[in-house]
Design a protein around this motif. Sequence first.
Motif, short mmCIF file in Angstrom:
data_model
loop_
_atom_site.label_atom_id
_atom_site.label_comp_id
_atom_site.label_asym_id
_atom_site.label_seq_id
_atom_site.Cartn_x
_atom_site.Cartn_y
_atom_site.Cartn_z
N VAL A 80 23.04 34.53 41.91
CA VAL A 80 24.48 34.44 42.19
C VAL A 80 25.25 34.23 40.88
O VAL A 80 24.83 33.44 40.03
CB VAL A 80 24.77 33.28 43.16
N ALA A 81 26.35 34.94 40.74
CA ALA A 81 27.28 34.75 39.62
C ALA A 81 28.70 34.86 40.17
O ALA A 81 28.91 35.38 41.28
CB ALA A 81 27.06 35.80 38.55
N LYS A 110 43.94 27.94 39.26
CA LYS A 110 42.59 27.94 39.81
C LYS A 110 42.52 28.98 40.93
O LYS A 110 43.53 29.27 41.58
CB LYS A 110 42.23 26.57 40.36
N PRO A 111 41.31 29.52 41.18
CA PRO A 111 41.20 30.50 42.27
C PRO A 111 41.39 29.85 43.62
O PRO A 111 41.20 28.65 43.79
CB PRO A 111 39.78 31.03 42.12
N PHE A 112 41.77 30.68 44.59
CA PHE A 112 41.87 30.21 45.96
C PHE A 112 40.49 29.78 46.44
O PHE A 112 39.47 30.19 45.90
CB PHE A 112 42.36 31.32 46.89
N GLY A 113 40.43 28.98 47.50
CA GLY A 113 39.18 28.54 48.08
C GLY A 113 38.57 29.60 48.98
O GLY A 113 38.24 29.31 50.13
N PHE A 169 35.43 45.67 32.26
CA PHE A 169 36.64 46.28 32.80
C PHE A 169 37.74 45.25 33.08
O PHE A 169 38.72 45.55 33.75
CB PHE A 169 36.32 47.08 34.07
N GLY A 170 37.57 44.01 32.60
CA GLY A 170 38.66 43.04 32.69
C GLY A 170 38.42 41.83 33.56
O GLY A 170 39.29 40.96 33.64
N ALA A 171 37.28 41.74 34.24
CA ALA A 171 36.99 40.53 35.01
C ALA A 171 36.74 39.37 34.05
O ALA A 171 36.33 39.57 32.90
CB ALA A 171 35.77 40.73 35.90
N VAL A 172 36.99 38.16 34.51
CA VAL A 172 36.78 36.96 33.72
C VAL A 172 35.57 36.23 34.28
O VAL A 172 35.53 35.92 35.49
CB VAL A 172 38.02 36.05 33.76
N LEU A 173 34.59 35.97 33.44
CA LEU A 173 33.38 35.27 33.88
C LEU A 173 33.70 33.83 34.25
O LEU A 173 34.35 33.11 33.49
CB LEU A 173 32.34 35.29 32.77
N VAL A 174 33.26 33.41 35.43
CA VAL A 174 33.43 32.04 35.89
C VAL A 174 32.10 31.29 35.83
O VAL A 174 32.04 30.16 35.38
CB VAL A 174 34.00 32.01 37.34
#
Length: 129
Positions: A112-113, A72-75, A95-100
């Motif tokens: 906001v995304a 999981k991502p950091f807070g 370019f390689g980002a992962v949609l959250v």
Amino acid sequence: MVKFGYTILYVDNVENSIAFYENAFGFSRKFVTPENDYGELITGETTISFASKKLANQNLKEGFLESNLTNKPFGIEIGLITDDVPETVQKATSFGAVLVAEPIEKPWGQIVAYVRDPDGFLVEICTEI
């Protein structure tokens, strides 16, 4: 007086991380050390910097939690402001980002995304408040 100068992300490959932020968000590199273990982007008033995990381990002798896409991502997040959130999200993911989280309009009118960069760091892409 104290001024917020920069955020440093500890990454596996400084060159690859800088290239992602250049390509996905249009930032320009300020510099990268000859050893490719530290670099900075021109991003506005506050700089985003990258340090290799090897360099970070030299500075933080007791270690640190490493960011990656497996956990999981950091807070904490990096907030990037744009006029066109959907377009910026699409470009980042190409370019390689992962949609959250898909772009959504908040009650106060802000769009906001969220994405995670290839190193697993959470990036908020939003319109100005």
